[in-house]
Design an enzyme around this catalytic site. Sequence first.
Site, short mmCIF file in Angstrom:
data_model
loop_
_atom_site.label_atom_id
_atom_site.label_comp_id
_atom_site.label_asym_id
_atom_site.label_seq_id
_atom_site.Cartn_x
_atom_site.Cartn_y
_atom_site.Cartn_z
N HIS A 1 -45.52 40.75 -89.74
CA HIS A 1 -44.83 41.62 -88.78
C HIS A 1 -43.63 42.30 -89.40
O HIS A 1 -43.08 41.86 -90.42
CB HIS A 1 -44.39 40.81 -87.56
N CYS A 2 -43.22 43.40 -88.76
CA CYS A 2 -41.95 44.05 -89.06
C CYS A 2 -41.12 44.00 -87.78
O CYS A 2 -41.22 43.05 -87.01
CB CYS A 2 -42.16 45.46 -89.59
N THR A 3 -40.27 44.98 -87.52
CA THR A 3 -39.46 44.95 -86.31
C THR A 3 -40.26 45.43 -85.11
O THR A 3 -40.28 44.80 -84.06
CB THR A 3 -38.19 45.80 -86.48
N ASP B 1 -43.82 50.08 -84.76
CA ASP B 1 -44.07 50.13 -86.01
C ASP B 1 -44.95 50.93 -86.00
O ASP B 1 -45.53 50.28 -85.97
CB ASP B 1 -44.16 49.59 -87.54
#
Length: 305
Positions: free
Chosen positions: A196-198, A31
């Site tokens: 969170h993201c990926t 990210d």
Amino acid sequence: MSRRVTSTAAVLITGSVLFAGLGAPALASADPFSLPGISLPDFGSSDFGSAGPVVETPRLASVDNFRDVGGSGRGYATPRGGHVTRGLFYRSNALVPSDQDLAVLTGLGLTAVYDVRTVEEVAAKPDRLPAGPRYQGIPILSGDLGAAVAQLKSPADAVAFMQQMNRSFVDDAATRAGFAQLLTSLADTDGPQIFHCTAGKDRTGWASALLLSIAGVSQDTIFDDYLLTNEYTAASMKVTYDQIAASRGEAVAKIYQPLLGVDRSYLEAGLGRLAEQYGTVDRYLTDGLGLSSATVDRLRSKLLG
């Protein structure tokens, strides 16, 4: 460019690069505010000048970009000799921990997990959470990025693409609304929380930079923290790069390489647009995201203990 590579790159979104379908389990590579040179601090110490040792946030082998927004040791330094509170806000890539790492997460006493991935990302790699915390999806995405990725012809194109994505954190109304929802939830919820993201680098990196700015840490520290993704996820970035090279050739892998990590210029691009449109981070928070002064004050109070 083949349809297969285009479809894998189509999952690249603001904050994460997920290359799937390249012949191995999907792997994610991890990210704002002055522009002097960067010197990464030594985060191996447990003390940052404190009177005694401080327990460090554990490194998770199966969630490699998991870390404390407050930094290490006593926490990132703030004006007037203070430090950012640790053990409050955590940032991460997708939460798919091993049994051992799940036990570590359980021990944090989490109250909430905020997942800013798209519905498609979540379906491809659902979180595995400890019992207890509330899960909230806050999808943050701007535009048809898959189509844009398909047009990348060189590493320079990829760098420009990442810079433009960071500008979208300022320009795009829907994206701003997502960040507003995330920051409001962090302010209004008690206890330790994760967002969170990926890959934990762009969407997550932008949110972390905003929080550190609210806390008043130095501009250099904000950039240092942003660039730590490249240290934390070096191994997974290499694996992903090697997968692309094996599947589609070295030339294609080099085109996509800038998408796998972070570069100072990415964050600079977003912050430059923020300065153009709003002048200061505080005005971006209130005028751009629509946060109330009370919400910003609650975040600041939490971050400064």
